[in-house]
Design an enzyme around this catalytic site. Structure first.
Site, short mmCIF file in Angstrom:
data_model
loop_
_atom_site.label_atom_id
_atom_site.label_comp_id
_atom_site.label_asym_id
_atom_site.label_seq_id
_atom_site.Cartn_x
_atom_site.Cartn_y
_atom_site.Cartn_z
N CYS A 1 0.83 -1.22 0.00
CA CYS A 1 0.00 0.00 0.00
C CYS A 1 0.86 1.25 0.00
O CYS A 1 0.53 2.26 -0.64
CB CYS A 1 -0.91 0.02 1.23
C1 BEZ Z 1 0.64 -4.80 1.95
O1 BEZ Z 1 0.25 -3.68 1.63
O2 BEZ Z 1 1.78 -5.15 1.74
C2 BEZ Z 1 -0.30 -5.78 2.59
C3 BEZ Z 1 -1.43 -5.34 3.26
C4 BEZ Z 1 -2.25 -6.26 3.88
C5 BEZ Z 1 -1.98 -7.59 3.80
C6 BEZ Z 1 -0.87 -8.03 3.08
C7 BEZ Z 1 -0.02 -7.11 2.49
#
Ligand code: BEZ
Length: 211
Positions: free
Chosen positions: A45
């Site tokens: 994200c």
């Molecule tokens: C991420 O943004 O890397 C992420 C967010 C939630 C679960 C797994 C990965």
């Protein structure tokens, strides 16, 4: 029920990093992209928000407003913004919804419990100036989105909203487009003065009409 193409994008009011926003008012006469992020301070994200912020001038050129969502508080988002700027080299430059109560996530069916129990997946909703949903995309948490692909489909949606054409596989802005089969050859001659090539009666290519 799932939101389908052509539905009116459900309206909502939500707290964001830029104050309280009512979705339809925020969009005004613009196109809009509502996209969810599973959680603050998560790696994929962080990269996505940096990349979408860096591309904001491209979305502005396309009269398109961005609106992100994550299920944490405004205070948490404010802390995360520092990390986004520090690690991605671009500060967050569009509002991020603080959807702590999952109100918007549930309205838009962004939580897919078999993928993530309480967090959102990576949903994308492109909304036209008529407030209708023009495109939806859903990615799992482990796969970051591709900003160029979002811009590419936006170009196709904006082009095909204005002309009786569709865009072929792997099309990018400036490539030839397909004349709608419903248009007769006679009408195509006047509608597409740059001419067209007939590969099959149902497959006619013409230079992009708005270039
Ligand atoms: C991420 O943004 O890397 C992420 C967010 C939630 C679960 C797994 C990965």
């Amino acid at each position: 029920m799932a939101i389908r193409l052509g539905d009116i994008a459900p309206d909502f009011t939500a707290d964001t990093t830029e104050g309280t926003i009512s979705f339809h008012d925020y969009l005004g006469d613009s196109w809009g992209i509502l996209f969810s992020h599973p959680k603050d301070f998560t790696p994929v994200c962080t990269t996505e928000l940096g990349a979408f912020s860096a591309a904001k001038p491209e979305f502005d050129k396309r009269n398109t407003k961005l609106l992100g969502l994550s299920v944490d508080s405004v205070e948490s988002h404010e802390g995360w913004k520092g990390d986004i700027a520090e690690t991605q080299g671009t500060a967050l430059n569009f509002p991020l919804i603080a959807d702590e109560d999952r109100k918007v996530a549930e309205l838009y069916d962004m939580i897919h419990p078999n993928e993530l129990e309480t967090l959102t997946v990576r949903s994308v909703f492109i909304v036209g100036p008529d407030k209708k949903v023009k495109l939806t995309l859903t990615y799992p948490a482990s796969t970051g989105r591709n900003v160029d692909e979002v811009l590419r489909v936006l170009d196709s949606l904006q082009l095909t909203a204005g002309f009786s054409v569709s865009t072929p596989v792997n099309w990018t802005d400036g490539d030839d487009v397909i004349i709608a089969p419903a248009i007769s050859d006679e009408d195509a001659t006047t509608k597409f003065p740059k001419g067209f090539t007939t590969l099959k009666p149902y497959l006619r290519l013409t230079p992009q009409p708005n270039k």
